[in-house]
Design an enzyme around this catalytic site. Structure first.
Site, PDB file in Angstrom:
ATOM      1  N   LYS A  50       9.449 -17.011 -10.357  1.00  0.00           N
ATOM      2  CA  LYS A  50       8.723 -15.893 -10.952  1.00  0.00           C
ATOM      3  C   LYS A  50       7.600 -16.416 -11.860  1.00  0.00           C
ATOM      4  CE  LYS A  50       9.381 -11.908 -13.901  1.00  0.00           C
ATOM      5  NZ  LYS A  50      10.240 -11.253 -14.865  1.00  0.00           N
ATOM      6  N   ASN A  83       0.850  -1.205   0.000  1.00  0.00           N
ATOM      7  CA  ASN A  83       0.000   0.000   0.000  1.00  0.00           C
ATOM      8  C   ASN A  83       0.878   1.245   0.000  1.00  0.00           C
ATOM      9  OD1 ASN A  83       0.589   0.705   2.852  1.00  0.00           O
ATOM     10  ND2 ASN A  83      -0.405  -1.274   3.201  1.00  0.00           N
ATOM     11  N   LYS A 116     -11.172  -3.743  18.590  1.00  0.00           N
ATOM     12  CA  LYS A 116      -9.794  -4.203  18.781  1.00  0.00           C
ATOM     13  C   LYS A 116      -9.344  -4.080  20.230  1.00  0.00           C
ATOM     14  CE  LYS A 116      -8.388  -3.290  14.049  1.00  0.00           C
ATOM     15  NZ  LYS A 116      -7.241  -3.601  13.198  1.00  0.00           N
ATOM     16  N   ILE A 134      -2.346  -5.647  16.285  1.00  0.00           N
ATOM     17  CA  ILE A 134      -2.732  -4.853  17.456  1.00  0.00           C
ATOM     18  C   ILE A 134      -3.799  -5.590  18.280  1.00  0.00           C
ATOM     19  CG2 ILE A 134      -4.605  -3.372  16.534  1.00  0.00           C
ATOM     20  CD1 ILE A 134      -3.006  -0.994  17.816  1.00  0.00           C
ATOM     21  N   LYS A 174     -13.670   0.559  15.537  1.00  0.00           N
ATOM     22  CA  LYS A 174     -12.378  -0.138  15.584  1.00  0.00           C
ATOM     23  C   LYS A 174     -11.779  -0.110  16.992  1.00  0.00           C
ATOM     24  CE  LYS A 174     -10.755   0.238  11.255  1.00  0.00           C
ATOM     25  NZ  LYS A 174     -10.053   0.915  10.181  1.00  0.00           N
TER      26      LYS A 174
HETATM   27  O1  C5P Z   1      -8.405  -2.717  10.700  1.00  0.00           O
HETATM   28  P1  C5P Z   1      -7.487  -1.633  10.258  1.00  0.00           P
HETATM   29  O2  C5P Z   1      -6.371  -2.109   9.392  1.00  0.00           O
HETATM   30  O3  C5P Z   1      -8.152  -0.423   9.674  1.00  0.00           O
HETATM   31  O4  C5P Z   1      -6.875  -1.116  11.635  1.00  0.00           O
HETATM   32  C1  C5P Z   1      -5.862  -0.174  11.711  1.00  0.00           C
HETATM   33  C2  C5P Z   1      -5.089  -0.348  12.990  1.00  0.00           C
HETATM   34  O5  C5P Z   1      -4.838  -1.716  13.268  1.00  0.00           O
HETATM   35  C3  C5P Z   1      -3.719   0.290  12.899  1.00  0.00           C
HETATM   36  O6  C5P Z   1      -3.349   0.692  14.200  1.00  0.00           O
HETATM   37  C4  C5P Z   1      -2.868  -0.858  12.377  1.00  0.00           C
HETATM   38  O7  C5P Z   1      -1.493  -0.667  12.664  1.00  0.00           O
HETATM   39  C5  C5P Z   1      -3.460  -2.033  13.119  1.00  0.00           C
HETATM   40  N1  C5P Z   1      -3.394  -3.294  12.382  1.00  0.00           N
HETATM   41  C6  C5P Z   1      -2.610  -4.331  12.834  1.00  0.00           C
HETATM   42  N2  C5P Z   1      -2.584  -5.526  12.175  1.00  0.00           N
HETATM   43  C7  C5P Z   1      -3.335  -5.710  11.077  1.00  0.00           C
HETATM   44  C8  C5P Z   1      -4.133  -4.670  10.578  1.00  0.00           C
HETATM   45  C9  C5P Z   1      -4.144  -3.471  11.251  1.00  0.00           C
HETATM   46  O8  C5P Z   1      -1.908  -4.158  13.841  1.00  0.00           O
HETATM   47  N3  C5P Z   1      -3.282  -6.852  10.449  1.00  0.00           N
END
Ligand code: C5P
Length: 407
Positions: free
Chosen positions: A289, A210, A345, A312, A341
């Site tokens: 590849k 990304n 989370k 997280i 979120k």
């Molecule tokens: O669910 P989303 O990706 O929008 O959440 C964003 C938050 O979750 C950010 O703090 C990102 O660093 C964390 N994150 C993570 N592991 C993931 C996806 C997101 O720690 N696989």
């Protein structure tokens, strides 16, 4: 945030076209809470008047060593003792040479000799003068003696030439000045920060990723270190220099990032997940590849993806999780999605930012964010990622403090 509150800054202005920027610098230092007094060399007065500097600083401007009028307000030794920092901006080649030699032939160099506080200089001069061996030797000697350098910057100069020697912009001079005075907000705390994108391999040469630049995560690492914390940065692939005193573990994929976080998390008091972790990865990366087939019709190809671990959320699920801060980059319904979120989370704070706005977010140097906790929504003005970071650190420290006091 005012992290120069109650700080005394003695601003030295030397003779050069950039002297006019000293006026703006006074204002911005005051905005950060500093009290500023100004000393100008005689040459500086050819570029900007002492009256302007006096009106802005609110104090008489000192010009000469033996000026009975200003000496009666605050003598030069007293002025040197008053200062928490002597900041010379712009600093001319002549001033730097005098400072290197320990001369005391005008008020500013004498003050520098008498000062026991740190001395910082922001050089500004023609690029050839800056590149001159004598100037470079003087600067190397001054650095060895502990003089702090802010810049110079590169770019178009007043003389029409292009090169290094421009005065660093005022906002950066103020940021560097703030960094000299650590806030101690997070002294004794260990902070882990994830930053940047992750790369999910499709085959040995291709990946899914990304647009995350890592700038916000790196700026937070810098702000946390300046607040006195020990900082461990778990960084995806970015093109940024690691801030001083920050320990970095470089990773590539979400799985690598997960492993590095879990291995080190028990030591941490605060976890800030800034990384834009890829949500999905190919189920298996091809060993070789993937080759094109030269068919007459365009070929379609299907990649099967599987979800990555939510780093997280995994930290939140630990028996004794650290203080948890997440980021929510959204393109719509910012506050609703971010609050959802925060709860899903199990976070203490979430920093929401609108990545649909090209002035802020992913690759930009600026960010406009809203900090959301369980009981408070704090919108922050659009500012540099660095300034936003200082404010986020302040909010984290305040919340941690309240929590520790209520234990
Ligand atoms: O669910 P989303 O990706 O929008 O959440 C964003 C938050 O979750 C950010 O703090 C990102 O660093 C964390 N994150 C993570 N592991 C993931 C996806 C997101 O720690 N696989």
């Amino acid at each position: 945030m005012k992290n120069l509150q109650n700080k005394h800054i003695l601003l030295g202005v030397t003779g050069g076209i950039a002297a006019y920027k000293g006026a703006e610098l006074i204002r911005r230092l005051q905005d950060s809470g500093a009290e500023v007094r100004v000393v100008m060399t005689r040459a500086a007065t050819e570029f900007i008047t002492p009256l302007t500097m006096q009106a802005l600083s609110g104090f008489p401007v000192s010009l000469d060593l033996l000026d009975t009028e200003t000496e009666s307000v605050m003598g030069h030794i007293e002025l040197a003792r008053w200062a928490d920092l002597v900041l010379v901006a712009p600093a001319s080649a002549n001033f730097l040479a005098g400072l290197r030699q320990g001369r005391g032939d005008d008020l500013l160099t004498t003050l520098c000799l008498a000062a026991t506080c740190p001395i910082a200089v922001a050089p500004a001069m023609n690029q050839a003068m800056w590149g001159n061996v004598a100037t470079q030797e003087n600067c190397a000697g001054l650095r060895r003696n502990g003089v702090i350098f802010f810049g110079p910057d590169e770019g178009l100069q007043a003389c029409g030439e292009i090169g290094q020697g421009r005065l660093l912009d005022v906002a950066h001079i103020v940021e560097h000045t703030c960094a000299i005075f650590p806030s101690n907000l997070l002294t004794g705390k260990t902070v882990m920060i994830t930053a940047g994108p992750t790369r999910e391999a499709i085959d040995p040469v291709r990946y899914i990723s990304n647009h995350s630049s890592g700038k916000q995560g790196y700026a937070l690492a810098e702000a946390a270190v300046e607040a006195g914390a020990k900082v461990l940065l778990i960084s995806g692939p970015v093109a940024l220099a690691v801030p001083d005193r920050v320990t970095v573990i470089n990773v590539v994929s979400a799985d690598d990032m997960y492993a590095a976080v879990m291995e080190n998390i028990t030591e941490c008091d605060i976890f800030i997940g800034v990384a834009a972790v890829a949500d999905f990865k190919p189920v298996a990366a091809a060993v070789q590849k993937i080759k094109k087939q030269h068919d007459t019709e365009p070929r379609t190809m299907t990649l099967t993806l599987v979800e990555n671990p939510d780093i997280i959320a995994s930290v939140a699920a630990l028996p004794t999780p650290p203080f948890l801060v997440g980021f929510a980059a959204e393109t719509e319904n910012l506050l609703t999605y971010a609050s959802e979120k925060l709860n899903r989370k199990g976070l203490d704070l979430i920093v929401a930012n609108d990545v649909a706005d090209s002035r802020i977010g992913f690759n930009s140097d600026n960010n406009g964010t809203t900090i959301i906790s369980k009981d408070k929504v704090t919108p922050l003005a659009v500012a540099s990622k660095r300034q936003v970071s200082v404010q986020i650190i302040q909010v984290i420290a305040d919340l941690l403090n309240t929590r520790e006091l209520s234990k």
